[in-house]
Design an enzyme around this catalytic site. Structure first.
Site, PDB file in Angstrom:
ATOM      1  N   ASP A 149      -9.340   0.005  -9.446  1.00  0.00           N
ATOM      2  CA  ASP A 149      -9.884  -0.652  -8.255  1.00  0.00           C
ATOM      3  C   ASP A 149     -11.113   0.104  -7.772  1.00  0.00           C
ATOM      4  O   ASP A 149     -12.252  -0.304  -8.009  1.00  0.00           O
ATOM      5  CB  ASP A 149      -8.816  -0.736  -7.172  1.00  0.00           C
ATOM      6  CG  ASP A 149      -9.294  -1.462  -5.920  1.00  0.00           C
ATOM      7  OD1 ASP A 149     -10.466  -1.886  -5.871  1.00  0.00           O
ATOM      8  OD2 ASP A 149      -8.507  -1.608  -4.966  1.00  0.00           O
TER       9      ASP A 149
ATOM     10  N   ASP B 153      -0.515  -0.762  -4.624  1.00  0.00           N
ATOM     11  CA  ASP B 153      -1.850  -0.160  -4.609  1.00  0.00           C
ATOM     12  C   ASP B 153      -1.740   1.213  -3.961  1.00  0.00           C
ATOM     13  O   ASP B 153      -1.495   1.334  -2.771  1.00  0.00           O
ATOM     14  CB  ASP B 153      -2.821  -1.037  -3.823  1.00  0.00           C
ATOM     15  CG  ASP B 153      -4.261  -0.546  -3.913  1.00  0.00           C
ATOM     16  OD1 ASP B 153      -4.492   0.518  -4.518  1.00  0.00           O
ATOM     17  OD2 ASP B 153      -5.159  -1.231  -3.393  1.00  0.00           O
TER      18      ASP B 153
ATOM     19  N   LYS C 176       0.845  -1.193   0.000  1.00  0.00           N
ATOM     20  CA  LYS C 176       0.000   0.000   0.000  1.00  0.00           C
ATOM     21  C   LYS C 176       0.886   1.251   0.000  1.00  0.00           C
ATOM     22  O   LYS C 176       1.757   1.404   0.864  1.00  0.00           O
ATOM     23  CB  LYS C 176      -0.912   0.003   1.232  1.00  0.00           C
ATOM     24  CG  LYS C 176      -1.926  -1.135   1.262  1.00  0.00           C
ATOM     25  CD  LYS C 176      -2.989  -0.970   0.191  1.00  0.00           C
ATOM     26  CE  LYS C 176      -4.115  -1.981   0.371  1.00  0.00           C
ATOM     27  NZ  LYS C 176      -5.194  -1.788  -0.615  1.00  0.00           N
TER      28      LYS C 176
ATOM     29  N   GLU D 174      -2.104  -0.424  -8.850  1.00  0.00           N
ATOM     30  CA  GLU D 174      -3.557  -0.253  -8.763  1.00  0.00           C
ATOM     31  C   GLU D 174      -3.917   1.180  -8.416  1.00  0.00           C
ATOM     32  O   GLU D 174      -3.271   1.804  -7.566  1.00  0.00           O
ATOM     33  CB  GLU D 174      -4.139  -1.143  -7.652  1.00  0.00           C
ATOM     34  CG  GLU D 174      -4.274  -2.604  -7.979  1.00  0.00           C
ATOM     35  CD  GLU D 174      -4.902  -3.324  -6.800  1.00  0.00           C
ATOM     36  OE1 GLU D 174      -6.067  -3.030  -6.458  1.00  0.00           O
ATOM     37  OE2 GLU D 174      -4.205  -4.158  -6.199  1.00  0.00           O
TER      38      GLU D 174
ATOM     39  N   LYS E 170     -13.882  -7.250  -6.885  1.00  0.00           N
ATOM     40  CA  LYS E 170     -14.067  -7.708  -5.508  1.00  0.00           C
ATOM     41  C   LYS E 170     -15.537  -8.050  -5.288  1.00  0.00           C
ATOM     42  O   LYS E 170     -16.420  -7.275  -5.661  1.00  0.00           O
ATOM     43  CB  LYS E 170     -13.629  -6.630  -4.513  1.00  0.00           C
ATOM     44  CG  LYS E 170     -12.146  -6.295  -4.577  1.00  0.00           C
ATOM     45  CD  LYS E 170     -11.769  -5.197  -3.597  1.00  0.00           C
ATOM     46  CE  LYS E 170     -10.287  -4.852  -3.699  1.00  0.00           C
ATOM     47  NZ  LYS E 170      -9.916  -3.728  -2.813  1.00  0.00           N
TER      48      LYS E 170
END
Length: 337
Positions: A230, A178, A154, A205, A252
């Site tokens: 995303d 991400d 992240k 992402e 997701k």
């Protein structure tokens, strides 16, 4: 059919920090659908920033009356009915979808993955996520990722390079990044993408806010790395919108209302020649195994939820060479503690 549900607070092993927020737990709603002596299990994972909660999920699920349907095999009709009850509530809707598919698998005496013609032999290795933290804690997290072949990092704050350099001091495993919409300037984002490419990153992402469509498209065009949408890709219609803006999409279950719509999104992404990642929120093995049933149809998987949580009601999925093993058992093959 009878639907019941129970609220759970899933505790995280470490505070989970990304570009825009941090949390130590995630509210879940665990669902059960009973029919003909069998039970199907589902799950809603509801990170607070997405707007769902125990209260909203209970309110939505209380409106569902499955007694009007003669059989779970009418799943298209059932899920269309659930989706139409109220707008939003994607995780609550996913909890019904997952329970319904688990139940269907048990009724048909077949694993859920076979319903979608997924081949376990093509299962991609799942990544394990390293949230934003101090160098000391990041090193501790990396030390716990031995079973995984890929790490997802992240980024999106002011310590991005420190995060990568700290991880690289401990491992040379390939990295997924991400940024969670954390980068706001396309030229600075592009500079970062080139730097990341030199440090073993596979793709990035949601580098920039989803509303910055033209900037994301420009970044994709000029980037040395593939880009994935995303936050920009929630439901089926968003897959078409992603074409020309991103290289791929992150699907997701908690965003798209479950397995049925996710399978349609995967098919459409293939038609559009988009790369596909299947991801997760902070989830137990219930929702993770639902996503894993579709993972062989995807290019990448980020299904690490069970390994990042503490008070989990199910055993972790079996992991072999960094890949989740799909049990040849009816439904999702869940193992309750």
């Amino acid at each position: 059919m009878k639907l019941s549900f129970k609220a759970v607070d899933l505790q995280l092993k470490y505070p989970f920090t990304i570009a825009n927020f941090s949390r130590t737990s995630t509210p879940l709603m665990m669902t059960t659908i009973e029919y003909d002596g069998l039970k199907g299990y589902g799950e809603a994972s509801m990170p607070p920033y997405l707007g769902e909660s125990h209260e909203s999920a209970a309110n939505f699920l209380s409106k569902i009356d499955l007694n009007q349907f003669s059989s779970p095999e009418n799943h298209d009709e059932i899920l269309a009915y659930v989706d139409a009850i109220a707008p939003g509530n994607p995780a609550a809707k996913a909890s019904v979808d997952i329970a319904l598919h688990d139940l269907l698998g048990k009724l048909k005496n077949e694993p859920c993955y076979k319903m979608f013609n997924a081949d376990p032999a093509t299962m991609p290795a799942t990544s394990c996520t390293i949230g934003i933290d101090t160098a000391e804690v990041v090193r501790k997290k990396v030390a716990e990722t031995a079973p995984f072949q890929f790490l997802k990092v992240k980024l999106g704050r002011d310590n991005d390079k420190e995060m990568i350099e700290t991880i690289r001091s401990m491992t040379d495993k390939p990295l997924y990044v991400d940024a969670n919409q954390g980068w706001k300037d396309k030229h600075e984002a592009l500079d970062m993408m080139h730097w990341l490419a030199e440090h073993g990153v596979v793709f990035v992402e949601q580098a920039m806010p989803k509303t910055m469509v033209d900037e994301n498209a420009w970044l994709t065009e000029h980037s040395p790395l593939p880009t994935f949408g995303d936050e920009a890709v929630q439901r089926f219609a968003d897959v078409d919108r992603a074409k020309g803006v991103y290289t791929g999409v992150n699907i997701k279950l908690m965003k798209c209302t479950g397995m049925w719509e996710a399978s349609r999104m995967i098919k459409r992404a293939r038609e559009l020649d988009l790369k596909i990642m299947i991801g997760c929120m902070s989830e137990t093995s219930c929702a993770i195994m639902a996503a894993a049933a579709l993972a062989p149809l995807c290019d990448y998987a980020d299904l690490d939820g069970p390994w990042l949580t503490i008070n989990k009601p199910l055993y972790d999925p079996e992991l072999v060479e960094g890949k989740i093993v799909l049990p040849n058992e009816p439904g999702l093959g869940l193992r309750w503690r």
